[in-house]
Design an enzyme around this catalytic site. Structure first.
Site, short mmCIF file in Angstrom:
data_model
loop_
_atom_site.label_atom_id
_atom_site.label_comp_id
_atom_site.label_asym_id
_atom_site.label_seq_id
_atom_site.Cartn_x
_atom_site.Cartn_y
_atom_site.Cartn_z
N ARG A 239 0.85 -1.19 0.00
CA ARG A 239 0.00 0.00 0.00
C ARG A 239 0.89 1.25 0.00
O ARG A 239 1.93 1.27 0.67
CB ARG A 239 -0.89 0.05 1.25
CG ARG A 239 -2.11 -0.86 1.20
CD ARG A 239 -3.16 -0.39 0.19
NE ARG A 239 -4.36 -1.20 0.19
CZ ARG A 239 -4.56 -2.26 -0.61
NH1 ARG A 239 -3.63 -2.64 -1.48
NH2 ARG A 239 -5.69 -2.93 -0.57
N GLU A 268 -3.91 7.28 -4.92
CA GLU A 268 -4.10 6.75 -6.29
C GLU A 268 -5.41 7.26 -6.87
O GLU A 268 -6.39 7.38 -6.14
CB GLU A 268 -4.15 5.21 -6.24
CG GLU A 268 -2.85 4.58 -5.79
CD GLU A 268 -2.97 3.07 -5.58
OE1 GLU A 268 -4.02 2.49 -5.90
OE2 GLU A 268 -2.01 2.48 -5.08
N HIS A 286 -1.10 -0.12 -9.91
CA HIS A 286 -1.79 -1.01 -8.97
C HIS A 286 -2.40 -2.23 -9.69
O HIS A 286 -3.62 -2.41 -9.72
CB HIS A 286 -2.89 -0.25 -8.20
CG HIS A 286 -3.31 -0.95 -6.93
ND1 HIS A 286 -3.69 -0.28 -5.80
CD2 HIS A 286 -3.43 -2.27 -6.63
CE1 HIS A 286 -4.01 -1.15 -4.85
NE2 HIS A 286 -3.87 -2.38 -5.33
C1 8YV Z 1 -6.85 -5.46 -5.58
C2 8YV Z 1 -5.28 -5.19 -3.61
O1 8YV Z 1 -6.83 -5.40 -6.95
O2 8YV Z 1 -6.57 -6.98 -2.77
C3 8YV Z 1 -5.93 -5.97 -2.53
O3 8YV Z 1 -5.78 -5.58 -1.35
O4 8YV Z 1 -4.57 -4.31 -3.34
C4 8YV Z 1 -5.47 -5.35 -5.09
O5 8YV Z 1 -4.65 -6.36 -5.54
C5 8YV Z 1 -7.79 -4.41 -5.08
O6 8YV Z 1 -7.67 -4.13 -3.74
C6 8YV Z 1 -9.21 -4.79 -5.39
O7 8YV Z 1 -10.14 -4.09 -4.60
#
Ligand code: 8YV
Length: 320
Positions: A239, A268, A286
């Protein structure tokens, strides 16, 4: 009997939406626009559950205003820093996430970033695409060799462990920090450090795999970067909030860090524009879990959790 209503905040893969439609009256987001908090509240009316992505910030104020019909937030994500889970608990709303199914895809992107940042992918590809590649040279575009290097893993959870496995294929020496030490069968010879002050001096390469929490907020800052060896490469697929952008950008500009590979950012998609001006960054939007296989598995996992909640059974991935 009418089907329970479920509100899905973003466009999900076709097979996931099709499976949802079998048992639920689904409010889909066909245009994939990002809803405002007001729109989320409106579209939640009468829904028994919401399937949010990390793009929907569901803070305490929003959760308190959700209609009483909403009994579950079944996240389409492993990270849940976008949800105030205590506020959900206080309102009697169950929250679930989608662990495990995105380990491989995310570790692939971490390895891509590590290799791309270390071998100066951005500069090389730019020369090709702008016809500015002059010629081969023995000292041209020298990168940092990954094979045999020391890799530090910050957060040795499920993704961190796969990353370590992949890195062993490059003969890397693995060091890690995690809140608790892994058992020897999971550690597989990696060296445990019980704090980052001990870990960071061993990191020719540092890959971040810890969740965003108040404890990890800006854990990458001036002081912690100073502990890294000179010329280290930093990779983040976790993150953006774990990084203090001013401090990372200063270290990339001063040459303290060789380069950074980043898939996640603060704010983002409006990332700090200075990252785009640096040649020693390798940047992705991302896409850690962005394969159809993984996105399907994330969706099916979210539906499994939803089905359990609707059947009054404990969901596999219950957070609260
Ligand atoms: C996802 C991610 O694409 O799952 C997670 O926490 O960061 C990502 O890989 C995204 O969050 C989908 O909501």
């Amino acid at each position: 009997m009418s089907k329970p209503t479920v509100f899905v905040t973003r466009k999900l893969p076709d097979d996931v939406e099709a499976r949802l439609s079998q048992n639920y009256d689904v409010r889909l987001n066909t245009s994939d626009k990002i809803y405002t908090q007001d729109e989320i509240l409106k579209l939640s009316q009468g829904a028994v559950a919401i399937i949010p992505c990390h793009t929907e910030k569901m803070d305490a104020a929003l959760i308190q205003q959700l209609p009483d019909s909403v009994k579950a937030l079944c996240c389409f994500s492993v990270g849940y820093d976008h949800i105030d889970i205590q506020a959900a608990k206080a309102k009697g709303i169950q929250v679930t996430n989608t662990p495990n199914v995105l380990n491989d895809a995310t570790a692939e992107i971490a390895m891509l970033l590590l290799l791309g940042a270390a071998r100066r992918e951005y500069e090389g590809e730019t020369q090709i695409r702008t016809d500015s590649w002059a010629d081969w040279g023995a000292t041209f575009q020298l990168g940092k060799q990954v094979s045999g290097g020391k890799l530090g893993i910050l957060g040795m959870g499920r993704v961190g462990q796969i990353m370590a496995r992949r890195a062993r294929g490059f003969d890397m020496e693995i060091h890690y920090y995690n809140r608790s030490r892994l058992t020897p069968d999971l550690e597989m010879g990696a060296t445990y450090h019980d704090n980052i002050e001990s870990l960071f001096p061993h990191c020719d390469f540092l890959s971040i795999h810890c969740p965003a929490t108040p404890d990890t907020h800006h854990i990458i800052n001036k002081e912690s970067i100073a502990l890294l060896p000179d010329n280290a490469v930093l990779v983040n697929t976790a993150r953006g909030a774990v990084i203090n952008d001013d401090d990372l950008i200063s270290a990339l500009k001063s040459g303290k860090l060789f380069s950074a590979g980043l898939d996640v950012f603060n704010d983002e998609p409006n990332i700090d524009p200075r990252y785009k001006q640096l040649e020693n960054t390798f940047l992705l939007p991302h896409i850690g879990s962005a394969t159809l296989k993984t996105r399907n598995e994330m969706g099916f996992r979210a539906i499994d959790n939803l089905d359990a909640i609707i059947a009054n059974k404990p969901p596999k991935d219950k957070l609260v």
